[in-house]
Write an enzyme that holds these catalytic residues in place. Structure first.
Site, short mmCIF file in Angstrom:
data_model
loop_
_atom_site.label_atom_id
_atom_site.label_comp_id
_atom_site.label_asym_id
_atom_site.label_seq_id
_atom_site.Cartn_x
_atom_site.Cartn_y
_atom_site.Cartn_z
CG HIS A 51 -1.98 -1.03 1.21
ND1 HIS A 51 -2.83 -1.22 0.14
CD2 HIS A 51 -2.33 -1.97 2.14
CE1 HIS A 51 -3.65 -2.24 0.41
NE2 HIS A 51 -3.36 -2.71 1.60
CG ASP B 291 -2.73 -8.50 0.64
OD1 ASP B 291 -2.02 -8.80 1.61
OD2 ASP B 291 -3.77 -7.78 0.76
CG HIS C 234 -6.43 -5.39 1.64
ND1 HIS C 234 -5.91 -6.31 2.54
CD2 HIS C 234 -7.59 -4.94 2.17
CE1 HIS C 234 -6.73 -6.39 3.59
NE2 HIS C 234 -7.76 -5.58 3.39
CG ASP D 240 -4.90 -10.13 3.23
OD1 ASP D 240 -4.61 -10.60 2.11
OD2 ASP D 240 -4.63 -8.96 3.57
ZN LIG Z 1 -4.06 -7.29 2.65
#
Ligand SMILES: [Zn+2]
Length: 308
Positions: free
Chosen positions: A125, A162, A164, A245
């Site tokens: 991120h 991931d 996200h 995740d």
């Molecule tokens: Zn994540």
């Protein structure tokens, strides 16, 4: 045939605060899983600190210096609502990025076939000029640009599974046709980027998945969109943003993957690496917040890396 394993005790000391999901217990769970005799053949290395010259290929120098200056002598400092620094966070962030740099160097020089970096804070991120989402520096992007600068590669790919979207990696790559970024992620979900229409220079492939998507939707997306794009790009090095995740037990999202899916995606990416990159592959830990699922998923991932 050698798989390297990079980590550092400083990555256990980074403390974003009690009740924060990105806890040291995550890395303890990974280390415990890989302490099994099955993984005795892993060559374990201490992650060095990334050099400033490596970080500033991705992040403006002033931003790097500002982040390191923000590290508190005691207590906690928040960069945003969920990106929190403790006294050990500066060294941990430097070791996390340095692990990927060292792993890239080792794989590029033929010292190992592939490598896994068990580090925190995660990185995907972190945008060039903004730390966010538990991430300070973009570890995998720093490794990608190291591969080009130090080893003369023309084409480096990052695949990010991931749950996200790796907004930071996309931001670092989207105007550079020598870099390729592909992501599967839940949508809608934090950070809100990663729609299929975000394609950069044709070097960005986003596969958003609706909540409650599972193995079949994930594998169809990878098979139909990501693997053909990787074959067309012909990476000379494959990097993985390995977040776990999207596991069905994870508390932060609603995808339904399991260990078998992590085995499968790792096999697919190793095949790509052998087809185009002499097998060169470096994977670095991103998310994964159910401790038991993280441990078994990392074990599944590393088992495949060691199987070549
Ligand atoms: Zn994540």
């Amino acid at each position: 045939m050698t798989t390297l394993f990079y980590t550092h005790p400083a990555c256990l000391e980074h403390d974003p605060g009690r009740h924060h999901p990105e806890s040291a217990a995550r890395l303890h769970a990974v280390l415990d899983a890989l302490a099994d005799p099955e993984f005795a053949r892993l060559e374990r290395r201490e992650a060095p600190e990334a050099a400033l010259d490596d970080l500033i290929r991705v992040h403006p120098r002033q931003h790097v210096e500002r982040m390191l200056r923000a590290v508190p002598r005691s207590g906690h400092v928040g960069i945003d609502a969920d990106t929190i620094l403790s006294p050990a966070s500066g060294e941990a962030a430097l070791r996390a990025a340095g692990a990927v740099v060292a792993a890239v160097d080792a794989v590029m020089t033929g010292a190992a076939d592939n490598a896994f970096c068990a580090v925190r804070p995660p990185g995907h991120h972190a945008e060039p000029a903004r730390a966010m989402g538990f991430c300070l520096f973009n570890n995998i992007a720093v490794g990608a640009l190291r591969a080009r600068a130090a080893h003369g590669l023309g084409r480096v790919a990052v695949v990010d599974f991931d749950v996200h979207h790796g907004n930071g990696t996309q931001a670092a790559f989207e105007t550079d046709s020598g870099l390729f970024y592909a992501s599967t992620h839940q949508s809608p979900l934090y950070p809100g980027t990663g729609s299929a229409s975000e394609t950069g220079l044709g070097n960005i492939v986003n596969v958003p998945l609706r909540p409650m998507s599972g193995s079949s939707q994930f594998r169809v997306g990878v098979r139909q969109r990501i693997l053909p794009a990787l074959d067309a790009f012909r990476p000379e090095l494959v990097l993985i943003s390995a977040g776990f995740d999207a596991h069905k037990r994870d508390p932060l999202a609603q995808l339904l993957l399991d260990e078998g899916d992590y085995t499968w995606i790792t096999e697919q990416l190793l095949e790509i690496a052998y087809r185009h990159a002499g097998g060169r592959l470096v994977s670095s830990l991103e998310g994964g917040y159910d401790l038991a699922a993280l441990a078994t998923s990392v074990a599944a991932h590393v088992r495949v890396l060691m199987s070549v």
